[in-house]
Motif scaffolding. Structure first.
Motif, PDB file in Angstrom:
ATOM      1  N   GLU A  12       0.827  -1.198   0.000  1.00 13.21           N
ATOM      2  CA  GLU A  12       0.000   0.000   0.000  1.00 13.21           C
ATOM      3  C   GLU A  12       0.866   1.253   0.000  1.00 13.21           C
ATOM      4  OE1 GLU A  12      -3.968  -1.419   2.485  1.00 13.21           O
ATOM      5  OE2 GLU A  12      -2.185  -0.788   3.571  1.00 13.21           O
ATOM      6  N   LEU A  13       1.879   1.267   0.829  1.00  9.13           N
ATOM      7  CA  LEU A  13       2.734   2.450   0.929  1.00  9.13           C
ATOM      8  C   LEU A  13       3.469   2.709  -0.380  1.00  9.13           C
ATOM      9  CD1 LEU A  13       4.243   1.927   4.510  1.00  9.13           C
ATOM     10  CD2 LEU A  13       2.486   3.588   3.826  1.00  9.13           C
ATOM     11  N   ALA A  14       3.988   1.654  -0.991  1.00  2.00           N
ATOM     12  CA  ALA A  14       4.689   1.830  -2.268  1.00  2.00           C
ATOM     13  C   ALA A  14       3.745   2.392  -3.324  1.00  2.00           C
ATOM     14  CB  ALA A  14       5.280   0.499  -2.728  1.00  2.00           C
ATOM     15  N   ASP A  15       2.495   1.943  -3.314  1.00  6.79           N
ATOM     16  CA  ASP A  15       1.505   2.434  -4.270  1.00  6.79           C
ATOM     17  C   ASP A  15       1.176   3.908  -4.005  1.00  6.79           C
ATOM     18  OD1 ASP A  15      -0.385   1.908  -6.463  1.00  6.79           O
ATOM     19  OD2 ASP A  15      -1.923   2.214  -4.942  1.00  6.79           O
ATOM     20  N   LEU A  16       1.029   4.273  -2.727  1.00  5.37           N
ATOM     21  CA  LEU A  16       0.750   5.670  -2.381  1.00  5.37           C
ATOM     22  C   LEU A  16       1.880   6.594  -2.838  1.00  5.37           C
ATOM     23  CD1 LEU A  16      -0.677   5.264   1.242  1.00  5.37           C
ATOM     24  CD2 LEU A  16      -1.939   6.033  -0.772  1.00  5.37           C
ATOM     25  N   VAL A  17       3.124   6.146  -2.663  1.00  2.00           N
ATOM     26  CA  VAL A  17       4.261   6.970  -3.084  1.00  2.00           C
ATOM     27  C   VAL A  17       4.300   7.084  -4.605  1.00  2.00           C
ATOM     28  CG1 VAL A  17       6.784   7.125  -3.139  1.00  2.00           C
ATOM     29  CG2 VAL A  17       5.629   6.477  -1.009  1.00  2.00           C
ATOM     30  N   ARG A  18       4.106   5.973  -5.306  1.00  4.59           N
ATOM     31  CA  ARG A  18       4.151   6.007  -6.777  1.00  4.59           C
ATOM     32  C   ARG A  18       3.068   6.909  -7.348  1.00  4.59           C
ATOM     33  NH1 ARG A  18       5.525   0.512  -6.283  1.00  4.59           N
ATOM     34  NH2 ARG A  18       3.320  -0.081  -6.370  1.00  4.59           N
ATOM     35  N   ARG A  19       1.893   6.916  -6.705  1.00  7.29           N
ATOM     36  CA  ARG A  19       0.799   7.772  -7.183  1.00  7.29           C
ATOM     37  C   ARG A  19       0.906   9.189  -6.622  1.00  7.29           C
ATOM     38  NH1 ARG A  19      -3.881   6.219  -5.229  1.00  7.29           N
ATOM     39  NH2 ARG A  19      -3.388   4.332  -4.082  1.00  7.29           N
ATOM     40  N   ARG A  20       1.956   9.429  -5.858  1.00  6.10           N
ATOM     41  CA  ARG A  20       2.276  10.745  -5.300  1.00  6.10           C
ATOM     42  C   ARG A  20       1.154  11.263  -4.384  1.00  6.10           C
ATOM     43  NH1 ARG A  20       4.710  14.235 -10.236  1.00  6.10           N
ATOM     44  NH2 ARG A  20       5.173  15.652  -8.510  1.00  6.10           N
ATOM     45  N   GLU A  21       0.477  10.314  -3.726  1.00  6.67           N
ATOM     46  CA  GLU A  21      -0.504  10.689  -2.707  1.00  6.67           C
ATOM     47  C   GLU A  21       0.175  10.915  -1.366  1.00  6.67           C
ATOM     48  OE1 GLU A  21      -3.950   8.215  -2.499  1.00  6.67           O
ATOM     49  OE2 GLU A  21      -4.073   7.980  -4.688  1.00  6.67           O
ATOM     50  N   ALA A  57      15.145  10.500   0.862  1.00  3.98           N
ATOM     51  CA  ALA A  57      13.717  10.631   0.570  1.00  3.98           C
ATOM     52  C   ALA A  57      13.458  11.809  -0.359  1.00  3.98           C
ATOM     53  CB  ALA A  57      12.931  10.789   1.867  1.00  3.98           C
ATOM     54  N   ALA A  58      14.148  12.920  -0.123  1.00  8.55           N
ATOM     55  CA  ALA A  58      13.989  14.085  -0.995  1.00  8.55           C
ATOM     56  C   ALA A  58      14.424  13.751  -2.418  1.00  8.55           C
ATOM     57  CB  ALA A  58      14.794  15.261  -0.450  1.00  8.55           C
ATOM     58  N   ALA A  59      15.536  13.029  -2.536  1.00 11.54           N
ATOM     59  CA  ALA A  59      16.016  12.635  -3.866  1.00 11.54           C
ATOM     60  C   ALA A  59      15.028  11.680  -4.530  1.00 11.54           C
ATOM     61  CB  ALA A  59      17.393  11.984  -3.741  1.00 11.54           C
ATOM     62  N   ALA A  60      14.402  10.802  -3.734  1.00 10.54           N
ATOM     63  CA  ALA A  60      13.418   9.867  -4.281  1.00 10.54           C
ATOM     64  C   ALA A  60      12.202  10.617  -4.824  1.00 10.54           C
ATOM     65  CB  ALA A  60      12.990   8.878  -3.206  1.00 10.54           C
ATOM     66  N   ASP A  61      11.760  11.646  -4.105  1.00 12.42           N
ATOM     67  CA  ASP A  61      10.617  12.449  -4.575  1.00 12.42           C
ATOM     68  C   ASP A  61      10.965  13.195  -5.855  1.00 12.42           C
ATOM     69  OD1 ASP A  61       8.898  11.696  -2.536  1.00 12.42           O
ATOM     70  OD2 ASP A  61       9.535  13.313  -1.207  1.00 12.42           O
ATOM     71  N   ALA A  65       9.158  13.000  -9.467  1.00 12.27           N
ATOM     72  CA  ALA A  65       8.632  14.223 -10.098  1.00 12.27           C
ATOM     73  C   ALA A  65       9.153  14.383 -11.526  1.00 12.27           C
ATOM     74  CB  ALA A  65       9.015  15.432  -9.255  1.00 12.27           C
ATOM     75  N   ARG A  66      10.359  13.897 -11.773  1.00 12.30           N
ATOM     76  CA  ARG A  66      10.933  13.992 -13.123  1.00 12.30           C
ATOM     77  C   ARG A  66      10.416  12.901 -14.043  1.00 12.30           C
ATOM     78  NH1 ARG A  66      15.807  15.092 -10.078  1.00 12.30           N
ATOM     79  NH2 ARG A  66      16.441  12.907 -10.356  1.00 12.30           N
TER      80      ARG A  66
END
Length: 472
Positions: A12-21, A57-61, A65-66
């Motif tokens: 669930e968490l991986a999906d939330l991050v990928r969908r940028r929620e 984490a900042a680099a991952a975001d 975004a790119r």
């Protein structure tokens, strides 16, 4: 919201991050906040790198975004077992001799987890040199069980299991020679999988051809353990025993109809090991879940003759190989039970090792034949519930004296000697509220079979959804 995030599944968490929620920064910050509140009592995570984690984490975001491709664990915080080498982060193995040891490179399991996008937040506690199924050491002290702080979380991946149960991170890596993935999972109401040797290749290793010790995944759900296995499994030329099958085979859904599966259940390994009545009492009523799922269940157990000698001989040999030089230089800084195990390895002769291999060959073929009659074998993971934290190990089980710090874990280490994959899945609770794990053993290299069965059992019983009462 923070606690809710910390108890979501990894998928669930991986999906939330990928969908940028949810951003990776928010996810890491939520877990760091929970660690700050809960970990001081538990002592599960012993080295923390918050600044580095937030920067990653900042680099991952920014990558997301790119629009760059990301891995299946992108943005998920993970703490690694303190025996697993981590570049730039101390790796002590719970020994004062390695108190300030900072490796130059990640070992293979860490390398794969990080390559899949996970963010390292720290290291989880272990017994000294991962010896024993109780997590305490002279560097960091003891880790406490989240369900009862007066009890052990087990070991040697005890810090990892306690951290998972407490919501400090969603996934964990561990290792298992005699039960070190399964026992702490059992004691902390989480999931631990001991894969077949070579399923998760190891590097570096002093004995890359050895097969008694393996590395594997831990999680709060079977599906999350399978997700982590999909990342850490697969061939690698640096491991000569690596199985030539991609980890991706474990990435898909685990739902399967179990109708018609032949399931063997043994509460005491055919009467060969003592088991605390509280363990049997917690598990026995749950076995009916397999009948309800359409399985044919009967009491049966393979002939494990010789497994005890196989395990103890090969373990002592491997401990002397890996730690003999340490004992020679620093005997006064090695715990007595570990020193005795290394000394035992030094008494072994060529005929001793040859006999162990002959016994192991016969054991393999008896197991092979057993799994022509049955699809799965169900057993207790541990012979006792979590015991008091002040106790180094149980000296008796159900009134039967135990010879040393290994004896009370025969229900796990006899399975190790067979080389078969074994899953610890939450199986029940004692009347006093202590977790008890069910061990699901599958055929040779049958990890997918045990994961599917464990997932079905988990969904049918809901035992794993019970959380510890942590009011911090």
């Amino acid at each position: 919201m923070s606690t809710d995030l910390c108890y979501r599944t990894a998928r669930e968490l991986a999906d939330l991050v990928r969908r940028r929620e949810v951003s990776a920064r928010e996810l890491v910050a939520a877990h760091l906040e929970r660690i700050e509140r809960v970990n001081p009592e538990l002592n599960a995570i012993v080295t923390l790198v918050p600044e580095r984690a937030l920067a990653e984490a900042a680099a991952a975001d920014e990558r997301l975004a790119r629009g760059e491709p990301v891995g299946p664990l992108h943005g998920l915080p993970v703490a690694h077992k303190d025996t697993h080498l981590t570049a730039g982060i101390r790796t002590t193995s719970g020994s004062p001799l390695l108190r300030d040891h900072v490796p130059d490179a990640d070992e293979l399991i860490v390398e794969r987890i990080r390559a899949a996008g996970a963010i390292t937040i720290g290291k989880t506690n272990v017994p000294e040199f991962a010896a024993g199924s109780h997590t305490f050491n002279p560097v960091f002290g003891a880790t406490r069980n989240p369900y009862d702080a007066t009890r052990t979380p087990g070991g040697s991946s005890g810090g990892a299991a306690a951290a998972l149960a407490a919501g400090l991170h969603p996934l964990a890596d561990g290792s298992d020679m005699g039960g070190s993935l399964r026992n702490p999972a059992s004691f902390c109401n989480v999931v631990g999988l001991r894969p077949a040797p070579g399923r998760v290749p190891t590097h570096p290793s002093a004995a890359p051809w050895a097969t008694m010790a393996v590395q594997g995944p831990m999680a709060r759900t079977v599906a999350d353990a399978a997700l982590l296995l999909s990342v850490i499994a697969g061939p690698d030329p640096r491991s000569p025993i690596a199985i030539d099958e991609p980890g991706s085979v474990f990435a898909g859904p685990l739902e399967r109809d179990l109708t018609g599966l032949r399931v063997a259940w043994s509460a005491d390994l055919g009467g060969t090991v003592p088991v605390d009545p509280a363990v049997v009492g917690a598990l026995a009523p749950r076995i009916a879940a397999f009948t309800d799922l359409g399985c044919a269940v009967e009491e049966a157990c393979p002939d494990l003759t010789g497994a005890d000698e196989v395990f103890r001989t090969l373990r002592a040999w491997q401990f002397d190989l890996a730690l003999g030089p340490v004992l020679d230089r620093h005997r006064d800084q090695v715990k007595a039970s570990l020193a005795a195990n290394i000394d035992q390895g030094r008494t072994l002769t060529g005929p001793d090792l040859a006999r162990a291999e002959v016994l192991r060959a016969a054991l393999y073929h008896r197991m092979r034949e057993f799994f022509t009659r049955y699809d799965l074998l169900l057993l207790p993971v541990s012979q006792v519930p979590p015991f008091p934290i002040e106790q180094e190990y149980p000296t008796d089980v159900a009134g039967e004296p135990q010879p040393d710090y290994l004896g009370w874990m025969r229900s796990a280490y006899l399975v190790s000697a067979t080389g078969h994959p074994a899953l610890s899945v939450p199986g029940g609770f004692t009347p006093g509220g202590l977790p008890v794990g069910l061990q699901i053993v599958g055929p040779h290299r049958g990890e997918l079979a045990v994961l599917r069965a464990g997932h079905a059992f988990e969904q049918a019983t809901g035992v794993g959804s019970r959380r510890p009462d942590l009011t911090a």
